[in-house]
Design an enzyme around this catalytic site. Structure first.
Site, PDB file in Angstrom:
ATOM      1  N   HIS A  35       0.792  -0.794  -0.288  1.00 58.59           N
ATOM      2  CA  HIS A  35      -0.444   0.115   0.030  1.00 58.59           C
ATOM      3  C   HIS A  35       1.436   1.172   0.339  1.00 58.59           C
ATOM      4  O   HIS A  35       0.751   2.192  -0.960  1.00 58.59           O
ATOM      5  CB  HIS A  35      -0.849   0.199   1.815  1.00 58.59           C
ATOM      6  CG  HIS A  35      -1.892  -0.892   1.280  1.00 58.59           C
ATOM      7  ND1 HIS A  35      -2.191  -1.951   2.734  1.00 58.59           N
ATOM      8  CD2 HIS A  35      -3.149  -1.445   0.770  1.00 58.59           C
ATOM      9  CE1 HIS A  35      -2.964  -2.723   2.908  1.00 58.59           C
ATOM     10  NE2 HIS A  35      -3.625  -2.495   1.045  1.00 58.59           N
ATOM     11  N   LYS A  70     -17.466  -7.121   7.021  1.00 53.20           N
ATOM     12  CA  LYS A  70     -16.480  -8.052   7.373  1.00 53.20           C
ATOM     13  C   LYS A  70     -15.365  -7.960   8.750  1.00 53.20           C
ATOM     14  O   LYS A  70     -15.469  -6.694   9.165  1.00 53.20           O
ATOM     15  CB  LYS A  70     -15.844  -7.231   6.781  1.00 53.20           C
ATOM     16  CG  LYS A  70     -14.565  -8.071   4.964  1.00 53.20           C
ATOM     17  CD  LYS A  70     -14.030  -7.454   4.027  1.00 53.20           C
ATOM     18  CE  LYS A  70     -12.536  -8.213   4.144  1.00 53.20           C
ATOM     19  NZ  LYS A  70     -12.186  -7.319   2.719  1.00 53.20           N
ATOM     20  N   ARG A 121      -1.739  -5.652  -9.137  1.00 47.99           N
ATOM     21  CA  ARG A 121      -0.703  -6.841  -8.220  1.00 47.99           C
ATOM     22  C   ARG A 121      -0.696  -7.829  -9.575  1.00 47.99           C
ATOM     23  O   ARG A 121       0.638  -7.872 -10.333  1.00 47.99           O
ATOM     24  CB  ARG A 121      -1.033  -7.148  -7.263  1.00 47.99           C
ATOM     25  CG  ARG A 121      -1.099  -6.622  -5.718  1.00 47.99           C
ATOM     26  CD  ARG A 121      -1.307  -6.716  -4.624  1.00 47.99           C
ATOM     27  NE  ARG A 121      -2.488  -7.120  -5.218  1.00 47.99           N
ATOM     28  CZ  ARG A 121      -3.735  -7.306  -3.926  1.00 47.99           C
ATOM     29  NH1 ARG A 121      -3.798  -7.410  -2.059  1.00 47.99           N
ATOM     30  NH2 ARG A 121      -5.263  -7.095  -3.286  1.00 47.99           N
ATOM     31  N   SER A 154      -2.804  -7.847   2.270  1.00 48.41           N
ATOM     32  CA  SER A 154      -3.557  -7.593   3.782  1.00 48.41           C
ATOM     33  C   SER A 154      -3.958  -8.840   4.162  1.00 48.41           C
ATOM     34  O   SER A 154      -3.650  -9.244   5.296  1.00 48.41           O
ATOM     35  CB  SER A 154      -4.618  -6.908   4.073  1.00 48.41           C
ATOM     36  OG  SER A 154      -3.884  -5.178   3.928  1.00 48.41           O
TER      37      SER A 154
HETATM   38  P1  ADP Z   1      -5.780  -6.131   0.972  1.00 50.65           P
HETATM   39  O1  ADP Z   1      -6.180  -6.567   1.579  1.00 50.65           O
HETATM   40  O2  ADP Z   1      -6.456  -6.937  -0.723  1.00 50.65           O
HETATM   41  O3  ADP Z   1      -4.414  -5.865   0.277  1.00 50.65           O
HETATM   42  P2  ADP Z   1      -6.925  -3.004   0.251  1.00 50.65           P
HETATM   43  O4  ADP Z   1      -8.703  -3.242   0.467  1.00 50.65           O
HETATM   44  O5  ADP Z   1      -6.671  -2.765   1.968  1.00 50.65           O
HETATM   45  O6  ADP Z   1      -6.705  -4.808   0.163  1.00 50.65           O
HETATM   46  O7  ADP Z   1      -6.219  -2.366  -1.009  1.00 50.65           O
HETATM   47  C1  ADP Z   1      -6.114  -1.095  -1.157  1.00 50.65           C
HETATM   48  C2  ADP Z   1      -5.881  -1.376  -2.243  1.00 50.65           C
HETATM   49  O8  ADP Z   1      -4.222  -1.418  -2.436  1.00 50.65           O
HETATM   50  C3  ADP Z   1      -5.803  -2.013  -2.623  1.00 50.65           C
HETATM   51  O9  ADP Z   1      -7.253  -2.316  -4.274  1.00 50.65           O
HETATM   52  C4  ADP Z   1      -4.766  -2.352  -4.190  1.00 50.65           C
HETATM   53  O10 ADP Z   1      -5.347  -1.609  -5.528  1.00 50.65           O
HETATM   54  C5  ADP Z   1      -4.058  -1.922  -3.402  1.00 50.65           C
HETATM   55  N1  ADP Z   1      -3.085  -2.507  -2.604  1.00 50.65           N
HETATM   56  C6  ADP Z   1      -2.717  -3.064  -1.899  1.00 50.65           C
HETATM   57  N2  ADP Z   1      -2.226  -4.598  -1.361  1.00 50.65           N
HETATM   58  C7  ADP Z   1      -1.252  -3.943  -2.741  1.00 50.65           C
HETATM   59  C8  ADP Z   1       0.333  -4.864  -2.994  1.00 50.65           C
HETATM   60  N3  ADP Z   1       0.985  -5.487  -2.700  1.00 50.65           N
HETATM   61  N4  ADP Z   1       0.991  -3.625  -4.377  1.00 50.65           N
HETATM   62  C9  ADP Z   1       0.126  -2.777  -4.554  1.00 50.65           C
HETATM   63  N5  ADP Z   1      -0.892  -2.214  -4.401  1.00 50.65           N
HETATM   64  C10 ADP Z   1      -1.888  -3.069  -3.859  1.00 50.65           C
END
Ligand code: ADP
Length: 159
Positions: free
Chosen positions: A18, A42, A91, A128
């Protein structure tokens, strides 16, 4: 005119994946609003306020990142805040189907644009939920989250 953009997500908790997207976006725009989704359906490991505190601490150094929470439709939040653009990290191809549909739907509903930023390959496997799963079983997740988050994660999982 201030060029403002929103990076939405659950951030339960924020990872280096992130942060990579948020940091790179902060170099392209005047202001980045990180929007934490309030989703009562959730089950989360951290409360929304805890997630906001962590995000504020780890994005402070960028200087132009603001952290907010929202519920309901992201495009409504974006409109309220005067934000014309959403930035999302991609990703892998597996993210693409869903994200493309969301982007098209959001544009159709509101005219709010979605821009995709390709992930840093170092973090392309990172989410996450996977992070929590590994940490829960005692796996080493250092290097995948900021130190502050690592400490809070270990503390929380230890109960
Ligand atoms: P997650 O639980 O999959 O990390 P989130 O809803 O917290 O999902 O993530 C928000 C957004 O951050 C995702 O939709 C994606 O666009 C981006 N994101 C999450 N993890 C990554 C990563 N490892 N690399 C790039 N972008 C990411």
């Amino acid at each position: 005119m201030v060029r403002r953009v929103v990076c939405p997500g659950s951030f339960d908790p924020v990872t280096n994946g992130h942060l990579d997207i948020i940091g790179r976006t902060s170099r392209l725009y005047d202001e980045v609003v990180v929007a934490v989704l309030i989703n009562i359906e959730k089950k989360s490991l951290f409360t929304v306020e805890e997630r906001i505190d962590m995000l504020q601490a780890v994005t402070k150094e960028y200087g132009n990142v603001r952290v907010e929470k929202f519920h309901g439709l992201l495009v409504d939040f974006a409109k309220q805040q005067g934000i014309p653009t959403i930035v999302k990290g991609l990703r892998a191809v597996s993210d693409f189907d869903y994200e493309l549909q969301m982007a098209q739907l959001n544009y159709r509903m509101s005219g709010v644009e979605t821009l995709f930023m390709s992930t840093n390959p170092e973090y392309s496997f990172l989410s996450s939920s996977r992070l929590k799963e590994i940490a829960r079983y005692g796996g080493d997740v250092s290097g995948l989250v900021p130190d502050l988050v690592l400490r809070l994660l270990v503390e929380r999982l230890r109960g």
